[in-house]
Design a protein around this motif. Structure first.
Motif, mmCIF file in Angstrom:
data_model
loop_
_atom_site.group_PDB
_atom_site.id
_atom_site.type_symbol
_atom_site.label_atom_id
_atom_site.label_comp_id
_atom_site.label_asym_id
_atom_site.label_seq_id
_atom_site.Cartn_x
_atom_site.Cartn_y
_atom_site.Cartn_z
ATOM 1 N N GLY A 82 0.799 -1.214 0.000
ATOM 2 C CA GLY A 82 0.000 0.000 0.000
ATOM 3 C C GLY A 82 0.831 1.263 0.000
ATOM 4 N N ALA A 83 2.045 1.198 -0.523
ATOM 5 C CA ALA A 83 2.959 2.343 -0.506
ATOM 6 C C ALA A 83 2.373 3.542 -1.244
ATOM 7 C CB ALA A 83 4.290 1.950 -1.137
ATOM 8 N N ILE A 84 2.487 4.697 -0.615
ATOM 9 C CA ILE A 84 2.008 5.950 -1.207
ATOM 10 C C ILE A 84 3.089 7.026 -1.165
ATOM 11 C CG2 ILE A 84 0.312 7.823 -1.001
ATOM 12 C CD1 ILE A 84 -1.649 5.795 0.124
ATOM 13 N N THR A 85 3.820 7.113 -0.078
ATOM 14 C CA THR A 85 4.802 8.185 0.104
ATOM 15 C C THR A 85 6.194 7.730 -0.345
ATOM 16 O OG1 THR A 85 5.439 7.520 2.334
ATOM 17 C CG2 THR A 85 3.498 8.936 2.118
ATOM 18 N N ASP A 86 7.110 8.698 -0.428
ATOM 19 C CA ASP A 86 8.495 8.372 -0.752
ATOM 20 C C ASP A 86 9.128 7.517 0.344
ATOM 21 O OD1 ASP A 86 8.367 9.711 -3.149
ATOM 22 O OD2 ASP A 86 9.330 11.538 -2.405
ATOM 23 N N ASP A 87 8.745 7.748 1.583
ATOM 24 C CA ASP A 87 9.259 6.907 2.670
ATOM 25 C C ASP A 87 8.769 5.473 2.514
ATOM 26 O OD1 ASP A 87 10.639 8.976 3.818
ATOM 27 O OD2 ASP A 87 9.116 9.417 5.336
ATOM 28 N N ASP A 88 7.511 5.303 2.106
ATOM 29 C CA ASP A 88 6.986 3.963 1.837
ATOM 30 C C ASP A 88 7.794 3.285 0.731
ATOM 31 O OD1 ASP A 88 4.919 4.478 3.649
ATOM 32 O OD2 ASP A 88 3.495 5.044 2.078
#
Length: 263
Positions: free
Chosen positions: A57-63
């Protein structure tokens, strides 16, 4: 329209078969810095990464960074790499089957952060690297279905050649010319406005790079004509130039863009 996940699975199977038949230390003519073994690992890690993006479910750059750090290590030989490729392709196809195109998902293309971007991108990633594998193995190149090739052309123009436009501070400076891409088998004509992407990157360096944008309802000054597969392979750097006609300056502007290459 076509079934994207079915194409990804079938093209990956063809890719693996070509890799198995090749000298695994042979160079890949369309990716000069890679051996066949490197190519096998590349598609494996690509499928592992995007399966991880969708599965987490990655959305952000950190994800995204967490997914990158969790990718499997490169196996020690090509047979083990291809076994891992099978597992990761199954995982990618499974995740694509669970997610709708309009769901949010991290991507490297700033203006399209959706599952649909991954679905479309991975079709053309698999197709083009399958061609790479067949060329490296000295095999006949399996034809690309016209609908898939036509979608590949649009993706090359709207994504692979247009990513400069997703960067802050970059603008497209159009030329006065229009170039037509005529697809002789599907009957479609795609109109392009050549120009330059200009701007200053985060590093402070200035850029002035060739580009094109799709346009409509304009009279072309020049054109390239061929089957959808012929034009698709040319744009992605996997085939020769289609038949060209018209204003030489306009044609050269598109040739300069294609010469940048897509790996």
């Amino acid at each position: 329209m076509f079934d994207h996940t079915a194409v990804i699975a079938a093209e990956t199977d063809r890719f693996a078969a070509a890799i198995r038949s090749a000298d695994q230390q042979a160079p890949v003519p369309t990716c000069p810095d890679w051996t066949v073994a490197d190519l096998a690992w590349h598609l494996t890690e690509v499928h592992a990464f995007w399966a991880g993006i969708l599965g987490s479910g990655a959305i952000t750059d950190d994800d995204q960074e967490a997914v990158e750090n969790a990718k499997p290590a490169r196996p020690g030989d090509v047979p083990a790499t291809l076994a891992l490729l099978t597992d990761q392709t199954d995982a990618l196809v499974t995740q694509l089957g669970r997610r709708a195109d309009d769901e949010p998902a991290w991507s490297w293309f700033g203006t399209d952060q959706t599952v649909g971007f991954t679905r479309r991108m991975q079709v053309h990633e698999a197709v083009m690297h399958r061609i790479d594998a067949e060329l490296a193995a000295g095999l006949p190149v399996t034809p690309i279905a016209p609908a898939v090739a036509e979608a590949g052309i649009v993706h090359a123009l709207d994504v692979m050649f247009a990513w400069w436009g997703t960067l802050p501070g970059f603008a497209f400076v159009p030329s006065d010319s229009v170039v037509a891409l005529t697809l002789t088998d599907t009957g479609r004509t795609i109109l392009l406005r050549p120009g330059r992407w200009q701007g200053v990157g985060q590093s402070g360096n200035s850029y002035d790079e060739p580009g094109v944008l799709r346009v409509t309802d304009l009279a072309p000054d020049a054109g390239f004509a061929g089957t959808a597969e012929h034009v698709d392979r040319w744009l992605w750097g996997r085939g020769d130039e289609p038949e060209a006609d018209g204003d030489e300056k306009a044609l050269t502007a598109v040739r300069d863009l294609v010469a940048q290459g897509i790996q």
